[in-house]
Design a protein around this motif. Structure first.
Motif, PDB file in Angstrom:
ATOM      1  N   GLU A  33       0.956  -1.312  -0.010  1.00  0.00           N
ATOM      2  CA  GLU A  33       0.272   0.014   0.096  1.00  0.00           C
ATOM      3  C   GLU A  33       0.981   1.377  -0.002  1.00  0.00           C
ATOM      4  OE1 GLU A  33      -3.006   0.191   2.994  1.00  0.00           O
ATOM      5  OE2 GLU A  33      -4.188  -1.575   2.166  1.00  0.00           O
ATOM      6  N   LYS A  34       2.013   1.255   0.683  1.00  0.00           N
ATOM      7  CA  LYS A  34       2.796   2.276   0.800  1.00  0.00           C
ATOM      8  C   LYS A  34       4.325   1.864   0.808  1.00  0.00           C
ATOM      9  CE  LYS A  34       3.516   6.583   3.400  1.00  0.00           C
ATOM     10  NZ  LYS A  34       3.192   7.441   4.400  1.00  0.00           N
ATOM     11  N   ALA A  35       4.979   2.039  -0.243  1.00  0.00           N
ATOM     12  CA  ALA A  35       6.457   1.711  -0.530  1.00  0.00           C
ATOM     13  C   ALA A  35       7.342   2.529   0.392  1.00  0.00           C
ATOM     14  CB  ALA A  35       6.670   1.628  -1.961  1.00  0.00           C
ATOM     15  N   ASP A  36       6.981   3.617   0.554  1.00  0.00           N
ATOM     16  CA  ASP A  36       7.991   4.602   1.478  1.00  0.00           C
ATOM     17  C   ASP A  36       7.395   4.776   2.784  1.00  0.00           C
ATOM     18  OD1 ASP A  36       9.989   5.222  -0.384  1.00  0.00           O
ATOM     19  OD2 ASP A  36       8.563   6.309  -1.492  1.00  0.00           O
ATOM     20  N   ILE A  37       8.128   4.158   3.930  1.00  0.00           N
ATOM     21  CA  ILE A  37       7.753   4.415   5.099  1.00  0.00           C
ATOM     22  C   ILE A  37       8.638   4.817   6.236  1.00  0.00           C
ATOM     23  CG2 ILE A  37       5.943   2.777   4.919  1.00  0.00           C
ATOM     24  CD1 ILE A  37       7.382   0.543   6.433  1.00  0.00           C
ATOM     25  N   LYS A  38       8.365   5.365   7.379  1.00  0.00           N
ATOM     26  CA  LYS A  38       9.266   5.502   8.408  1.00  0.00           C
ATOM     27  C   LYS A  38       9.878   4.423   9.362  1.00  0.00           C
ATOM     28  CE  LYS A  38       8.622  10.675   8.302  1.00  0.00           C
ATOM     29  NZ  LYS A  38       9.764  10.799   7.780  1.00  0.00           N
ATOM     30  N   ALA A  39      10.979   4.402   9.971  1.00  0.00           N
ATOM     31  CA  ALA A  39      11.143   3.383  10.910  1.00  0.00           C
ATOM     32  C   ALA A  39      10.301   3.346  12.000  1.00  0.00           C
ATOM     33  CB  ALA A  39      12.519   3.650  11.522  1.00  0.00           C
ATOM     34  N   GLY A  40       9.751   2.264  12.356  1.00  0.00           N
ATOM     35  CA  GLY A  40       8.620   1.915  13.306  1.00  0.00           C
ATOM     36  C   GLY A  40       7.213   1.985  12.726  1.00  0.00           C
ATOM     37  N   ASP A  41       7.126   2.433  11.466  1.00  0.00           N
ATOM     38  CA  ASP A  41       5.866   2.341  10.816  1.00  0.00           C
ATOM     39  C   ASP A  41       5.668   0.655  10.186  1.00  0.00           C
ATOM     40  OD1 ASP A  41       5.286   4.610  11.321  1.00  0.00           O
ATOM     41  OD2 ASP A  41       5.597   5.460   9.346  1.00  0.00           O
ATOM     42  N   THR A  42       4.220   0.430  10.020  1.00  0.00           N
ATOM     43  CA  THR A  42       3.925  -0.894   9.614  1.00  0.00           C
ATOM     44  C   THR A  42       3.736  -0.633   8.102  1.00  0.00           C
ATOM     45  OG1 THR A  42       3.053  -1.501  11.681  1.00  0.00           O
ATOM     46  CG2 THR A  42       2.221  -2.814   9.991  1.00  0.00           C
ATOM     47  N   TYR A 270       3.630  -5.918   8.387  1.00  0.00           N
ATOM     48  CA  TYR A 270       4.827  -5.966   8.821  1.00  0.00           C
ATOM     49  C   TYR A 270       5.397  -4.723   9.512  1.00  0.00           C
ATOM     50  CZ  TYR A 270       9.628  -7.690   9.828  1.00  0.00           C
ATOM     51  OH  TYR A 270      10.851  -7.975  10.558  1.00  0.00           O
ATOM     52  N   ARG A 271       6.126  -4.503  10.674  1.00  0.00           N
ATOM     53  CA  ARG A 271       6.437  -3.208  11.071  1.00  0.00           C
ATOM     54  C   ARG A 271       8.323  -3.298  10.950  1.00  0.00           C
ATOM     55  NH1 ARG A 271       8.412  -1.813  16.612  1.00  0.00           N
ATOM     56  NH2 ARG A 271       8.336   0.347  16.774  1.00  0.00           N
ATOM     57  N   PHE A 272       8.659  -2.451  10.210  1.00  0.00           N
ATOM     58  CA  PHE A 272      10.123  -2.341   9.984  1.00  0.00           C
ATOM     59  C   PHE A 272      10.489  -1.122  11.051  1.00  0.00           C
ATOM     60  CE2 PHE A 272       8.655  -3.790   5.961  1.00  0.00           C
ATOM     61  CZ  PHE A 272       9.744  -4.558   5.571  1.00  0.00           C
ATOM     62  N   THR A 273      11.994  -1.511  11.588  1.00  0.00           N
ATOM     63  CA  THR A 273      12.378  -0.807  12.787  1.00  0.00           C
ATOM     64  C   THR A 273      13.641  -0.021  12.378  1.00  0.00           C
ATOM     65  OG1 THR A 273      13.296  -2.707  13.815  1.00  0.00           O
ATOM     66  CG2 THR A 273      11.295  -2.206  14.509  1.00  0.00           C
ATOM     67  N   THR A 274      14.329  -0.726  11.379  1.00  0.00           N
ATOM     68  CA  THR A 274      15.407  -0.049  11.047  1.00  0.00           C
ATOM     69  C   THR A 274      15.555   0.443   9.418  1.00  0.00           C
ATOM     70  OG1 THR A 274      16.605  -1.588  12.328  1.00  0.00           O
ATOM     71  CG2 THR A 274      17.930  -0.509  10.720  1.00  0.00           C
ATOM     72  N   PRO A 275      16.008   1.685   9.380  1.00  0.00           N
ATOM     73  CA  PRO A 275      16.002   2.428   8.250  1.00  0.00           C
ATOM     74  C   PRO A 275      16.713   1.386   6.939  1.00  0.00           C
ATOM     75  CG  PRO A 275      16.649   4.138   9.835  1.00  0.00           C
ATOM     76  CD  PRO A 275      16.567   2.588  10.254  1.00  0.00           C
ATOM     77  N   GLY A 276      16.381   1.500   5.828  1.00  0.00           N
ATOM     78  CA  GLY A 276      17.246   0.952   4.750  1.00  0.00           C
ATOM     79  C   GLY A 276      15.997   0.719   3.762  1.00  0.00           C
ATOM     80  N   THR A 277      16.604   0.021   2.548  1.00  0.00           N
ATOM     81  CA  THR A 277      15.943  -0.221   1.506  1.00  0.00           C
ATOM     82  C   THR A 277      15.677  -2.131   1.356  1.00  0.00           C
ATOM     83  OG1 THR A 277      16.218   1.486   0.042  1.00  0.00           O
ATOM     84  CG2 THR A 277      15.608  -0.334  -0.973  1.00  0.00           C
ATOM     85  N   TYR A 278      14.561  -2.465   1.314  1.00  0.00           N
ATOM     86  CA  TYR A 278      14.365  -3.954   1.796  1.00  0.00           C
ATOM     87  C   TYR A 278      13.726  -4.433   0.444  1.00  0.00           C
ATOM     88  CZ  TYR A 278      15.393  -2.611   6.376  1.00  0.00           C
ATOM     89  OH  TYR A 278      16.220  -2.014   7.519  1.00  0.00           O
ATOM     90  N   THR A 279      14.382  -5.610   0.197  1.00  0.00           N
ATOM     91  CA  THR A 279      13.372  -6.472  -1.234  1.00  0.00           C
ATOM     92  C   THR A 279      12.506  -7.264  -0.312  1.00  0.00           C
ATOM     93  OG1 THR A 279      15.266  -6.161  -2.465  1.00  0.00           O
ATOM     94  CG2 THR A 279      13.892  -7.952  -3.013  1.00  0.00           C
ATOM     95  N   VAL A 301      10.459  -1.900  -0.321  1.00  0.00           N
ATOM     96  CA  VAL A 301       9.998  -1.179   0.809  1.00  0.00           C
ATOM     97  C   VAL A 301      11.489  -0.269   1.388  1.00  0.00           C
ATOM     98  CG1 VAL A 301       9.169  -0.732   2.891  1.00  0.00           C
ATOM     99  CG2 VAL A 301       8.195  -2.651   1.727  1.00  0.00           C
ATOM    100  N   LYS A 302      10.886   0.950   1.053  1.00  0.00           N
ATOM    101  CA  LYS A 302      12.206   1.959   1.570  1.00  0.00           C
ATOM    102  C   LYS A 302      11.709   2.541   2.933  1.00  0.00           C
ATOM    103  CE  LYS A 302      14.863   6.028   0.160  1.00  0.00           C
ATOM    104  NZ  LYS A 302      15.043   7.150  -0.920  1.00  0.00           N
TER     105      LYS A 302
END
Length: 305
Positions: A33-42, A270-279, A301-302
């Motif tokens: 739904e949203k490919a650019d999110i901030k650390a801590g977002d789902t 899924y909740r991403f906690t660390t900045p980075g670009t993930y496949t 996801v960035k």
């Protein structure tokens, strides 16, 4: 006539029994739904699939589909630690520790003597006297002992000289053996007592049960105490080859998010906690007793700070 009828029925049944059950590749479509999110977002992933089983790889370290066949990681440094104890006897200089990077892996007297062995005993604090308790010898860096591109072998040597002239033999034990590789993913065990692949090379005549003995939790070294007390003996216990440059961590495993018993999955969060670009990878599987068919879909996801 009855035999002909029975025979005609058996043949198709045998063909049916031997026929392999095929499975079709599952349908799998994934979007985020949203490919650019901030650390801590789902992140929310929308899924369309008829698969029996779904697995999820976030793309983070140790959960990355790019390493589903196995992951190797470079070793920055290696340390060796162990404990010793000794009892009885008065003979000196019996126990020593060695390392070799050119041992050929032939656990014979000839193979032993053909190798260059570095005596590293002085790096460690061995048990100073009779003790029923194993004493830690210390944790020491041994990376400098290895030659580039070659493994390292660790060897423990136990010498017993003729005991009338040199004193009664002591009983030494070595336990808590550990070779650790220090990597960017933390400390990895390269070899411990159970995985060290110990092999004995014995020289000289031994009374039954004497010499080097590989026990469940330690190495024990016994001097002769009966017929061969005046015999010079030299026993080595040597590890397997230990890779000093990289360690195999095994495959990265996905997270199971749907099983055969579960209803179709429409979305996964899924909740991403660390900045980075993930496949991010989803793996859909249809499985039966004979086959497994897979479909793989990936999205990026960035994650920003």
């Amino acid at each position: 006539m009855k035999r002909m009828i029975i025979g005609s029925l058996i043949v198709p049944m045998m063909i049916a029994c031997n026929k392999e059950i095929k499975t079709d590749a599952p349908v799998l479509e994934v979007s985020v739904e949203k490919a650019d999110i901030k650390a801590g977002d789902t992140a929310t992933f929308n899924i369309q699939s008829d698969a029996n089983v779904l697995s999820f790889y976030s793309g983070e370290v140790l959960n990355d589909y790019g390493f589903h066949n196995g992951r190797k990681i470079a070793i920055d440094s290696v340390t060796l630690s162990f404990s010793t104890s000794l009892n009885y006897g008065t003979q000196k200089d019996q126990f020593a520790v060695f390392a070799s990077s050119d041992f050929n892996g032939q656990y014979t007297v000839e193979g032993l003597k053909a190798a260059t062995w570095q005596n590293i005993t002085t790096l460690y604090k061995l048990a100073p006297g009779n003790s029923n308790t194993a004493i830690a010898a210390g944790v020491k860096k041994i990376s400098q002992l290895a030659a580039p591109g070659k493994p390292l072998y660790i060897g423990y040597r136990f010498i017993v000289k003729p005991q009338t002239a040199n004193g009664a033999s002591k009983l030494w034990t070595m336990s808590a053996f550990n070779m650790s590789g220090h990597t960017k993913l933390g400390v990895q065990t390269l070899a411990d007592h159970k995985s060290a692949g110990w092999r004995i090379i014995a020289q000289g005549q031994h009374d039954p049960g004497r010499g080097a003995v590989i026990q469940a939790a330690q190495l024990a070294f016994y001097g002769n105490n009966k017929d061969f007390m005046e015999e010079y003996t030299e026993d080595w216990v040597i590890t397997k080859a230990v890779n000093m440059e990289e360690v195999e961590l095994g495959p990265d495993w996905g997270t199971g998010i749907k099983t055969l018993a579960d209803p179709p999955l429409k979305a996964y969060r899924y909740r991403f906690t660390t900045p980075g670009t993930y496949t991010v990878t989803f793996v859909a599987s249809n499985v039966n007793s004979d086959n497994e068919s897979k479909t793989v879909r990936q999205v990026t996801v960035k994650v920003t700070p």
